[in-house]
Design a protein around this motif. Structure first.
Motif, PDB file in Angstrom:
ATOM      1  N   LEU A 179       0.814  -1.220   0.000  1.00  0.00           N
ATOM      2  CA  LEU A 179       0.000   0.000   0.000  1.00  0.00           C
ATOM      3  C   LEU A 179       0.848   1.271   0.000  1.00  0.00           C
ATOM      4  O   LEU A 179       0.317   2.365   0.139  1.00  0.00           O
ATOM      5  N   SER A 180       2.147   1.135  -0.177  1.00  0.00           N
ATOM      6  CA  SER A 180       3.029   2.297  -0.168  1.00  0.00           C
ATOM      7  C   SER A 180       2.678   3.249  -1.314  1.00  0.00           C
ATOM      8  O   SER A 180       2.489   2.815  -2.443  1.00  0.00           O
ATOM      9  N   PRO A 181       2.605   4.547  -1.029  1.00  0.00           N
ATOM     10  CA  PRO A 181       2.312   5.510  -2.092  1.00  0.00           C
ATOM     11  C   PRO A 181       3.507   5.726  -3.028  1.00  0.00           C
ATOM     12  O   PRO A 181       3.370   6.322  -4.080  1.00  0.00           O
ATOM     13  N   SER A 182       4.666   5.219  -2.657  1.00  0.00           N
ATOM     14  CA  SER A 182       5.875   5.413  -3.445  1.00  0.00           C
ATOM     15  C   SER A 182       6.538   4.074  -3.746  1.00  0.00           C
ATOM     16  O   SER A 182       6.777   3.288  -2.832  1.00  0.00           O
ATOM     17  N   ASN A 183       6.831   3.807  -5.021  1.00  0.00           N
ATOM     18  CA  ASN A 183       7.559   2.583  -5.359  1.00  0.00           C
ATOM     19  C   ASN A 183       8.930   2.567  -4.708  1.00  0.00           C
ATOM     20  O   ASN A 183       9.438   1.525  -4.330  1.00  0.00           O
ATOM     21  N   TRP A 184       9.557   3.723  -4.587  1.00  0.00           N
ATOM     22  CA  TRP A 184      10.891   3.823  -4.019  1.00  0.00           C
ATOM     23  C   TRP A 184      10.912   3.353  -2.567  1.00  0.00           C
ATOM     24  O   TRP A 184      11.879   2.758  -2.121  1.00  0.00           O
ATOM     25  N   LYS A 185       9.851   3.603  -1.836  1.00  0.00           N
ATOM     26  CA  LYS A 185       9.806   3.246  -0.408  1.00  0.00           C
ATOM     27  C   LYS A 185       8.939   2.024  -0.134  1.00  0.00           C
ATOM     28  O   LYS A 185       8.574   1.766   0.995  1.00  0.00           O
ATOM     29  N   ALA A 186       8.632   1.265  -1.160  1.00  0.00           N
ATOM     30  CA  ALA A 186       7.736   0.119  -0.986  1.00  0.00           C
ATOM     31  C   ALA A 186       8.443  -1.122  -0.460  1.00  0.00           C
ATOM     32  O   ALA A 186       7.814  -1.978   0.140  1.00  0.00           O
ATOM     33  N   ALA A 187       9.752  -1.241  -0.665  1.00  0.00           N
ATOM     34  CA  ALA A 187      10.459  -2.454  -0.255  1.00  0.00           C
ATOM     35  C   ALA A 187      11.730  -2.075   0.497  1.00  0.00           C
ATOM     36  O   ALA A 187      12.464  -1.177   0.081  1.00  0.00           O
ATOM     37  N   PHE A 188      11.967  -2.768   1.596  1.00  0.00           N
ATOM     38  CA  PHE A 188      13.156  -2.463   2.396  1.00  0.00           C
ATOM     39  C   PHE A 188      13.685  -3.718   3.075  1.00  0.00           C
ATOM     40  O   PHE A 188      12.976  -4.705   3.236  1.00  0.00           O
ATOM     41  N   VAL A 189      14.943  -3.642   3.448  1.00  0.00           N
ATOM     42  CA  VAL A 189      15.582  -4.684   4.236  1.00  0.00           C
ATOM     43  C   VAL A 189      15.466  -4.281   5.698  1.00  0.00           C
ATOM     44  O   VAL A 189      15.804  -3.147   6.068  1.00  0.00           O
ATOM     45  N   GLU A 190      14.943  -5.166   6.490  1.00  0.00           N
ATOM     46  CA  GLU A 190      14.886  -4.963   7.947  1.00  0.00           C
ATOM     47  C   GLU A 190      16.031  -5.769   8.534  1.00  0.00           C
ATOM     48  O   GLU A 190      16.065  -6.990   8.434  1.00  0.00           O
ATOM     49  N   GLY A 191      17.012  -5.071   9.068  1.00  0.00           N
ATOM     50  CA  GLY A 191      18.204  -5.733   9.591  1.00  0.00           C
ATOM     51  C   GLY A 191      17.922  -6.530  10.855  1.00  0.00           C
ATOM     52  O   GLY A 191      16.820  -6.512  11.397  1.00  0.00           O
ATOM     53  N   VAL A 192      18.938  -7.219  11.305  1.00  0.00           N
ATOM     54  CA  VAL A 192      18.819  -7.995  12.537  1.00  0.00           C
ATOM     55  C   VAL A 192      18.413  -7.047  13.658  1.00  0.00           C
ATOM     56  O   VAL A 192      19.049  -6.020  13.875  1.00  0.00           O
ATOM     57  N   MET A 193      17.335  -7.381  14.331  1.00  0.00           N
ATOM     58  CA  MET A 193      16.819  -6.531  15.400  1.00  0.00           C
ATOM     59  C   MET A 193      17.632  -6.738  16.670  1.00  0.00           C
ATOM     60  O   MET A 193      18.022  -7.850  16.991  1.00  0.00           O
ATOM     61  N   THR A 194      17.882  -5.643  17.376  1.00  0.00           N
ATOM     62  CA  THR A 194      18.632  -5.709  18.627  1.00  0.00           C
ATOM     63  C   THR A 194      17.705  -5.682  19.850  1.00  0.00           C
ATOM     64  O   THR A 194      18.147  -5.965  20.951  1.00  0.00           O
ATOM     65  N   ARG A 195      16.432  -5.336  19.625  1.00  0.00           N
ATOM     66  CA  ARG A 195      15.437  -5.334  20.713  1.00  0.00           C
ATOM     67  C   ARG A 195      14.055  -5.505  20.100  1.00  0.00           C
ATOM     68  O   ARG A 195      13.882  -5.324  18.890  1.00  0.00           O
ATOM     69  N   PHE A 196      13.078  -5.835  20.927  1.00  0.00           N
ATOM     70  CA  PHE A 196      11.731  -6.029  20.395  1.00  0.00           C
ATOM     71  C   PHE A 196      11.119  -4.686  20.013  1.00  0.00           C
ATOM     72  O   PHE A 196      11.549  -3.631  20.470  1.00  0.00           O
ATOM     73  N   GLU A 197      10.125  -4.737  19.144  1.00  0.00           N
ATOM     74  CA  GLU A 197       9.373  -3.547  18.746  1.00  0.00           C
ATOM     75  C   GLU A 197       7.893  -3.827  18.896  1.00  0.00           C
ATOM     76  O   GLU A 197       7.453  -4.967  18.745  1.00  0.00           O
ATOM     77  N   VAL A 198       7.133  -2.792  19.179  1.00  0.00           N
ATOM     78  CA  VAL A 198       5.681  -2.889  19.223  1.00  0.00           C
ATOM     79  C   VAL A 198       5.136  -1.940  18.164  1.00  0.00           C
ATOM     80  O   VAL A 198       5.432  -0.750  18.173  1.00  0.00           O
ATOM     81  N   LEU A 199       4.391  -2.508  17.216  1.00  0.00           N
ATOM     82  CA  LEU A 199       3.757  -1.706  16.178  1.00  0.00           C
ATOM     83  C   LEU A 199       2.306  -1.461  16.546  1.00  0.00           C
ATOM     84  O   LEU A 199       1.605  -2.388  16.952  1.00  0.00           O
ATOM     85  N   ASN A 200       1.861  -0.239  16.388  1.00  0.00           N
ATOM     86  CA  ASN A 200       0.471   0.117  16.612  1.00  0.00           C
ATOM     87  C   ASN A 200      -0.196   0.160  15.239  1.00  0.00           C
ATOM     88  O   ASN A 200      -0.001   1.099  14.481  1.00  0.00           O
ATOM     89  N   LEU A 201      -0.934  -0.870  14.919  1.00  0.00           N
ATOM     90  CA  LEU A 201      -1.564  -0.977  13.610  1.00  0.00           C
ATOM     91  C   LEU A 201      -2.957  -0.347  13.662  1.00  0.00           C
ATOM     92  O   LEU A 201      -3.931  -0.980  14.031  1.00  0.00           O
ATOM     93  N   SER A 202      -3.014   0.931  13.280  1.00  0.00           N
ATOM     94  CA  SER A 202      -4.285   1.652  13.334  1.00  0.00           C
ATOM     95  C   SER A 202      -4.946   1.757  11.965  1.00  0.00           C
ATOM     96  O   SER A 202      -6.084   2.164  11.866  1.00  0.00           O
ATOM     97  N   GLU A 203      -4.213   1.408  10.908  1.00  0.00           N
ATOM     98  CA  GLU A 203      -4.757   1.469   9.552  1.00  0.00           C
ATOM     99  C   GLU A 203      -4.590   0.104   8.893  1.00  0.00           C
ATOM    100  O   GLU A 203      -3.784  -0.707   9.317  1.00  0.00           O
ATOM    101  N   ALA A 204      -5.333  -0.119   7.815  1.00  0.00           N
ATOM    102  CA  ALA A 204      -5.199  -1.369   7.065  1.00  0.00           C
ATOM    103  C   ALA A 204      -3.778  -1.492   6.534  1.00  0.00           C
ATOM    104  O   ALA A 204      -3.183  -0.508   6.092  1.00  0.00           O
ATOM    105  N   GLN A 205      -3.225  -2.684   6.615  1.00  0.00           N
ATOM    106  CA  GLN A 205      -1.869  -2.967   6.147  1.00  0.00           C
ATOM    107  C   GLN A 205      -1.912  -4.084   5.111  1.00  0.00           C
ATOM    108  O   GLN A 205      -2.749  -4.978   5.187  1.00  0.00           O
TER     109      GLN A 205
END
Length: 84
Positions: A20-46
């Motif tokens: 759903l990214s509005p930009s092709n340039w920012k639509a795909a990314f590498v998520e590196g090895v995480m060093t700590r947990f993250e909490v995402l607040n999903l308030s919109e459709a993904q």
């Protein structure tokens, strides 16, 4: 409503595509090895999908050392240029 989603570090590297990214340039990314947990607040459709790699496998196609991706996300275009 809002949904919280916890992501636990697992030693892997992911390529994430945001359909759903509005930009092709920012639509795909590498998520590196995480060093700590993250909490995402999903308030919109993904609409995301990911490809998970063990560190050893990811090193074969990433141009930089894995430490360059540690705890951050880097857009594919920054790694592979327009082909990314």
């Amino acid at each position: 409503g809002n949904q919280l989603h916890r992501i636990i570090p697992d030693g892997c590297i992911d390529i994430i595509v945001d359909r759903l990214s509005p930009s092709n340039w920012k639509a795909a990314f590498v998520e590196g090895v995480m060093t700590r947990f993250e909490v995402l607040n999903l308030s919109e459709a993904q609409s995301l999908f990911g490809i998970r790699f063990f560190s050893e496998a990811a090193q074969s196609f990433l141009h930089d050392p894995l430490s360059a991706f540690m705890g951050q996300h880097v857009f594919l275009e920054e790694i592979w240029g327009m082909e990314g």
